[in-house]
Design an enzyme around this catalytic site. Sequence first.
Site, mmCIF file in Angstrom:
data_model
loop_
_atom_site.group_PDB
_atom_site.id
_atom_site.type_symbol
_atom_site.label_atom_id
_atom_site.label_comp_id
_atom_site.label_asym_id
_atom_site.label_seq_id
_atom_site.Cartn_x
_atom_site.Cartn_y
_atom_site.Cartn_z
ATOM 1 N N SER A 1 0.860 -1.184 0.000
ATOM 2 C CA SER A 1 0.000 0.000 0.000
ATOM 3 C C SER A 1 0.896 1.234 0.000
ATOM 4 C CB SER A 1 -0.902 0.011 1.240
ATOM 5 O OG SER A 1 -1.782 -1.086 1.237
ATOM 6 N N LYS B 1 -7.393 1.716 -2.303
ATOM 7 C CA LYS B 1 -6.892 1.275 -0.990
ATOM 8 C C LYS B 1 -6.853 2.437 -0.006
ATOM 9 C CE LYS B 1 -5.185 -1.175 2.305
ATOM 10 N NZ LYS B 1 -3.929 -1.936 2.270
ATOM 11 N N LYS C 1 0.714 5.759 8.246
ATOM 12 C CA LYS C 1 1.274 6.020 6.912
ATOM 13 C C LYS C 1 0.176 6.111 5.856
ATOM 14 C CE LYS C 1 2.273 2.613 4.559
ATOM 15 N NZ LYS C 1 1.658 1.727 3.517
#
EC number: 1.1.1.60
Length: 301
Positions: free
Chosen positions: A96, A171, A239
């Site tokens: 990701s 995502k 993140k």
Amino acid sequence: MTNIAFIGLGIMGSPMAVHLAKAGHQVAGYNRSPERTAPLVAAGGRAASSIADAVDGAEVVCVMVPDSPHVQEVLTGEDGVFATAAPGTLVIDFSSIRPDVTAQLAATAGEQGFRLLDAPVSGGEAGAVNSALSIMVGGDAADFEAAKPVFDVVGKTIVHVGASGSGQTVKAANQLIVAANIQALAEAVVFLEAYGVDTKAALEVLGGGLAGSKVLDQKKENMLSRSFDPGFRIELHHKDLGIVTSAAREAGVVVPLGALVAQLMASAKASGDGGLDHSALLRGVERLSGVPTSSTNGSEN
């Protein structure tokens, strides 16, 4: 049977590589911590000594590493995939990372004769272990079809969502929704406990109504038992929410709830909870509420 290199054998990558080996594929795995290759070897795979060793003869290269710089290093480094794999190799990035980085990497891959799909996954450790991941795939439609035999082994819901970078964009949206759900669940648990309600019974009935969600199903036990062994670490979700807020700003759209949850996730990381499962957002709600903070084994600090 396909010859597959799998780079990155962490919480998610290890069970995914194991499933591919058990499905009959020849899998060579590489991880910076060599001991992480043990489950793959036990499943019939091979421990590679380097990226170059892993990709030798590979038709498909799978990557599952934490962040954009790691993917860039794996793919474009001096001894990375693009420098050592055979041209024409299909590269599937399950990591990701930032959508713009994916788009740049896809362009570089094309220039060097490689095919790159961005295929981030959702479902956490449980999804990886149970081959039940949701996989959102960006890239060329023909490459998506070529990769389906790999996706079908590790995932349950597999959708081609558009051009390169689209998988990462979807995502990012996923991580926004999941974080908001976990935060809401954490607040509900602390609220219920403040009134002395049977919290387990309350979550059971809530799960059967409109408040029900996969987040509630999968994370309620973590919160009830105060067991926060990482299925997906707070530092990684932190993140991901940085990706969400940055990409939203670039697109000129507002994500006020996303921005708030990003700050709460950052606070959890700054408070030392970065290595815990993201269900440990519960500890942040406890801190803000002035109640004793649950430790990772159910006791209080």
